[in-house]
Motif scaffolding. Structure first.
Motif, PDB file in Angstrom:
ATOM      1  N   ILE A 127       0.863  -1.184   0.000  1.00  0.00           N
ATOM      2  CA  ILE A 127       0.000   0.000   0.000  1.00  0.00           C
ATOM      3  C   ILE A 127       0.900   1.233   0.000  1.00  0.00           C
ATOM      4  O   ILE A 127       1.006   1.974   0.976  1.00  0.00           O
ATOM      5  N   GLY A 128       1.576   1.413  -1.108  1.00  0.00           N
ATOM      6  CA  GLY A 128       2.594   2.450  -1.232  1.00  0.00           C
ATOM      7  C   GLY A 128       3.950   1.923  -0.782  1.00  0.00           C
ATOM      8  O   GLY A 128       4.059   0.929  -0.054  1.00  0.00           O
ATOM      9  N   ALA A 129       5.014   2.601  -1.226  1.00  0.00           N
ATOM     10  CA  ALA A 129       6.368   2.151  -0.893  1.00  0.00           C
ATOM     11  C   ALA A 129       6.693   2.357   0.585  1.00  0.00           C
ATOM     12  O   ALA A 129       7.428   1.569   1.176  1.00  0.00           O
ATOM     13  N   LYS A 130       6.160   3.418   1.204  1.00  0.00           N
ATOM     14  CA  LYS A 130       6.454   3.654   2.622  1.00  0.00           C
ATOM     15  C   LYS A 130       5.894   2.532   3.487  1.00  0.00           C
ATOM     16  O   LYS A 130       6.569   2.068   4.412  1.00  0.00           O
ATOM     17  N   GLU A 131       4.661   2.104   3.207  1.00  0.00           N
ATOM     18  CA  GLU A 131       4.095   0.975   3.954  1.00  0.00           C
ATOM     19  C   GLU A 131       4.923  -0.274   3.725  1.00  0.00           C
ATOM     20  O   GLU A 131       5.263  -0.999   4.677  1.00  0.00           O
ATOM     21  N   GLY A 132       5.246  -0.552   2.466  1.00  0.00           N
ATOM     22  CA  GLY A 132       6.020  -1.746   2.160  1.00  0.00           C
ATOM     23  C   GLY A 132       7.370  -1.738   2.842  1.00  0.00           C
ATOM     24  O   GLY A 132       7.792  -2.738   3.434  1.00  0.00           O
ATOM     25  N   PHE A 133       8.062  -0.607   2.779  1.00  0.00           N
ATOM     26  CA  PHE A 133       9.381  -0.514   3.400  1.00  0.00           C
ATOM     27  C   PHE A 133       9.290  -0.666   4.917  1.00  0.00           C
ATOM     28  O   PHE A 133      10.078  -1.400   5.526  1.00  0.00           O
ATOM     29  N   SER A 134       8.347   0.028   5.526  1.00  0.00           N
ATOM     30  CA  SER A 134       8.242  -0.005   6.991  1.00  0.00           C
ATOM     31  C   SER A 134       7.969  -1.414   7.500  1.00  0.00           C
ATOM     32  O   SER A 134       8.624  -1.889   8.444  1.00  0.00           O
TER      33      SER A 134
END
Length: 401
Positions: free
Chosen positions: A98-105
């Motif tokens: 759900i977006g790169a920030k969600e994936g990265f976190s």
């Protein structure tokens, strides 16, 4: 109550400039906002049309899959094959986030626990620092530096060298290395040979490489950003976050993907099965059609940002503020002019709002090494960028001195 997980988070310095911008606008001043990297280019027409069509089907209103629809993952695998020459198994090597920030976190949650260490760039996109921190990891920052006009690949190469050197001198040995090229905020770029060196090193050291490839398709002057997964052995040691936010100008849609090393992808899939049911299914359907039918749209996006980059860099040069011309990303990383350097980036960015009606991001918001710089986001058209340059010339009497 003590909120232990977030207690160590510093104040978000970008809110200082945003508050000044909002106050200036309430006073009736026309502030040219080149601060927050929020794309203004419309999403592809096909994406909007398919979203509307799919949203009218009530079957699409139910829970979706946290891994992403099979056809969406297949479309991502096709794009990787066509654009980067990478063969991915959509069942085991691609997951929707759900977006790169969600994936990265959430990826940091499965890779790190208290006592584990991660190497991240300095300066850095904030989530690259605070994602590992929120997972309980020990965050060790590695110097990136600013791009060099004479050798645009110098600082990408230096980051690879610095990662290898710092890994040897830390204990416990870091198990994760974060990288992102083209780099936000500096715009630094990297050559495929240097990524290959890092992949070879990571295989020997049993390190997981996490490449945030947010600007995979936003590049200029004939250069194409290399995927780390295209390296020999890349999918054995690396995962890559590919996003539709910048490439397809679909920021609010929150569509991104983690691709690469199968066991890491599976680990994130397991965690996400407990946390979410994926994004709204019409969004996934629209993203699938966009990847399939609008594959050339990222070139249009790049052309727009290149024209804006040239308008800004040429304009700043004319008024005595020379800044490196980035080869990729949607940002220009500008050293604070010598006459104002002692102020620091927050005070200088404040000056730009109050004296010039131009909003930028202070470099210190990306880490201590960012102080002495400000970041321009290319989110206004060329006419507005020209207006910003004129206002800077008027409001900075010592510029070029």
């Amino acid at each position: 109550m003590e909120f232990r997980r977030i207690g160590g988070l510093p104040p978000y310095v970008f809110t200082i400039i945003d508050g000044l911008k909002q106050q200036a606008r309430r006073e009736g001043r026309d502030v040219v906002d080149l601060g927050f990297g929020n794309p203004d280019i419309p999403s592809p027409d096909v994406a909007v049309a398919k979203l509307a069509e799919a949203a009218h089907n009530p079957r699409n209103h139910r829970y979706s899959s946290s891994r992403g629809l099979p056809r969406l993952r297949q479309a991502v695998a096709r794009r990787y094959a066509e654009q980067f020459g990478v063969a991915l198994d959509p069942e085991t090597q691609v997951i929707s986030t759900i977006g790169a920030k969600e994936g990265f976190s959430h990826l940091m949650w499965v890779l790190l626990q208290p006592g584990d260490a991660a190497l991240v760039p300095q300066p850095s996109y904030p989530i690259h620092i605070w994602g590992p921190y929120l997972a309980g990891g020990d965050v060790r920052q590695v110097a990136m530096g600013a791009p060099d006009a004479a050798d645009p690949f110098l600082h990408g190469r230096a980051y690879v060298d610095n990662v290898m050197a710092q890994w040897e001198h830390g204990w416990p040995r870091p198990r994760v290395v974060v990288l992102s090229f083209p780099h936000n905020p500096t715009g630094a770029v990297v050559e495929a040979d240097d990524l290959q060196r890092l992949v070879d090193w990571a295989r020997d050291k049993d390190v997981v490489l996490v490449h945030d490839f947010a600007y995979a398709d936003v590049a200029f002057d004939g250069w194409r950003p290399p995927s780390i997964l295209a390296c020999d052995g890349g999918t054995d040691v690396a995962v890559e976050l590919y996003s539709m936010t910048k490439s397809f100008s679909m920021a609010g849609w929150r569509v991104a993907f983690l691709c690469g090393r199968a066991d890491v992808v599976a680990a994130l899939a397991k965690l996400k099965s407990y946390l979410d049911y994926g994004s709204f299914q019409p969004v996934q359907i629209a993203a699938t059609v966009t990847l399939t039918d609008a594959g050339e749209y990222p070139q249009h996006v790049s052309d727009v940002y290149r024209a804006r980059r040239d308008a800004l860099c040429d304009g700043l040069a004319r008024i005595g503020w020379d800044v490196p011309r980035p080869r990729g990303s949607m940002f220009v990383w500008a050293p604070v002019p010598p006459a104002y350097r002692d102020e620091g980036s927050v005070a200088f960015a404040t000056r730009l709002v109050t004296d010039c009606d131009v909003a930028v991001s202070p470099g210190v918001g990306f880490g201590p090494d960012g102080d002495g710089h400000v970041r321009f986001a290319l989110i206004e058209n060329e006419h507005r960028i020209g207006q910003a340059v004129r206002q800077l010339r008027k409001g900075l009497p010592l510029l070029g001195g």
